[in-house]
Design a protein around this motif. Structure first.
Motif, short mmCIF file in Angstrom:
data_model
loop_
_atom_site.label_atom_id
_atom_site.label_comp_id
_atom_site.label_asym_id
_atom_site.label_seq_id
_atom_site.Cartn_x
_atom_site.Cartn_y
_atom_site.Cartn_z
N THR A 97 58.35 21.99 5.27
CA THR A 97 58.96 22.88 6.26
C THR A 97 60.22 22.27 6.85
OG1 THR A 97 56.76 23.74 6.80
CG2 THR A 97 58.52 24.17 8.37
N LEU A 98 60.18 20.99 7.18
CA LEU A 98 61.36 20.33 7.73
C LEU A 98 62.49 20.28 6.71
CD1 LEU A 98 59.70 17.36 9.66
CD2 LEU A 98 60.68 19.44 10.63
N ASP A 99 62.15 20.10 5.46
CA ASP A 99 63.17 20.07 4.41
C ASP A 99 63.89 21.41 4.30
OD1 ASP A 99 64.71 19.03 2.43
OD2 ASP A 99 63.06 18.48 1.11
N VAL A 100 63.13 22.50 4.40
CA VAL A 100 63.74 23.83 4.34
C VAL A 100 64.57 24.10 5.60
CG1 VAL A 100 63.26 26.30 4.24
CG2 VAL A 100 61.94 24.72 2.83
N LEU A 101 64.05 23.71 6.76
CA LEU A 101 64.76 23.98 8.01
C LEU A 101 66.08 23.23 8.10
CD1 LEU A 101 61.83 23.98 10.61
CD2 LEU A 101 63.11 25.94 9.74
N VAL A 110 69.36 26.66 -0.36
CA VAL A 110 68.08 25.97 -0.54
C VAL A 110 67.81 25.83 -2.04
CG1 VAL A 110 65.61 26.04 -0.09
CG2 VAL A 110 67.23 26.91 1.62
N ASP A 111 67.75 24.58 -2.46
CA ASP A 111 67.40 24.29 -3.85
C ASP A 111 65.88 24.11 -3.91
OD1 ASP A 111 67.15 23.49 -6.45
OD2 ASP A 111 68.66 21.90 -6.35
N TRP A 112 65.19 25.17 -4.23
CA TRP A 112 63.73 25.16 -4.18
C TRP A 112 63.14 24.17 -5.18
CZ3 TRP A 112 61.61 27.11 -0.08
CH2 TRP A 112 62.24 28.16 0.59
N ASN A 113 63.76 24.03 -6.32
CA ASN A 113 63.24 23.07 -7.31
C ASN A 113 63.31 21.65 -6.78
OD1 ASN A 113 62.70 25.08 -9.21
ND2 ASN A 113 64.80 25.02 -10.02
N MET A 114 64.43 21.31 -6.15
CA MET A 114 64.56 19.96 -5.60
C MET A 114 63.58 19.73 -4.46
SD MET A 114 67.97 18.16 -4.01
CE MET A 114 68.02 19.39 -2.71
N ILE A 115 63.41 20.74 -3.60
CA ILE A 115 62.49 20.60 -2.48
C ILE A 115 61.06 20.45 -2.97
CG2 ILE A 115 61.53 21.81 -0.49
CD1 ILE A 115 64.28 22.92 0.08
#
Length: 213
Positions: A97-101, A110-115
């Motif tokens: 969650t913090l990574d997305v925020l 937002v690079d969802w694959n990297m996250i």
């Protein structure tokens, strides 16, 4: 002698007056003594004095004690690894969650694959830390409380410093793990120690004239 209805003779009236105003016999007077209610109250008072736990364990306390026992049984049934697994899963979701925020804060795509990859790498690391240190916090209270207090203060203050001084790329990389570490260390602390660590972080924020965003 004829009987006239509705009239009484003098002898009958005299007898009835004597019966109405005559005192009851002495042997039929009420005996002076304690009633059953008074005897029962004294009996209860003696029982309470002999067993104080009768007044100290009301239904609510017994229910709360039962709930605590059930919780301990559930934790024991899960085992240390299962506890660490679910604990780590929660912390990993916090990291995600913090990574997305932080990406949204700096208006980055937002690079969802990297996250997802970072989250997958974070989970075993968090699991190893929680599985190793969480049981120690239950057995060695004073050293573990001191350790988590230092970690919480260091992580919180450094997170405040990084978000105010360093560039956005460094913040995007460091904010999620630092925030997760900060939250975990505060959760492991007792309430007075946790409040004290938060007060130290707030004082550092004010002293450095930093901001939260």
């Amino acid at each position: 002698m004829s009987f006239v209805p509705g009239k009484k003779s003098k002898e009958a009236r005299h007898v009835s007056n004597e019966l109405l105003f005559r005192h009851p016999p002495e042997h039929r007077k009420r005996q002076v003594g304690k009633s059953l209610f008074e005897l029962a109250a004294e009996r209860r008072a003696r029982l309470v004095q002999e067993s104080p736990s009768l007044t100290q364990t009301p239904a609510s306390k017994r229910a709360a004690a039962q709930l605590d026992d059930d919780a301990e049984v559930d934790e024991a049934a899960l085992g240390p690894f299962a506890q660490a697994f679910f604990y780590s899963l929660t912390l990993t979701m916090l990291h995600f969650t913090l990574d997305v925020l932080v990406h949204h804060q700096y208006r980055q795509d937002v690079d969802w694959n990297m996250i997802v990859r970072r989250t997958a790498v974070t989970f075993p690391l968090v699991l190893g830390l929680v599985y190793t240190l969480h049981p120690v916090a239950q057995t060695h209270v004073v050293p573990s409380q001191l350790f988590f207090f230092v970690v919480s203060v260091a992580a919180g203050c450094y997170l405040i410093y990084a978000t105010n001084v360093q560039g956005y790329f460094a913040v995007m990389k460091r904010a999620p793990p630092l925030g997760t570490l900060w939250v975990w260390s505060v959760v492991e602390l007792k309430l007075p120690s946790a409040l004290l660590s938060l007060i130290v972080a707030v004082l550092y924020l004010l002293y450095g004239n930093y901001s939260l965003v």
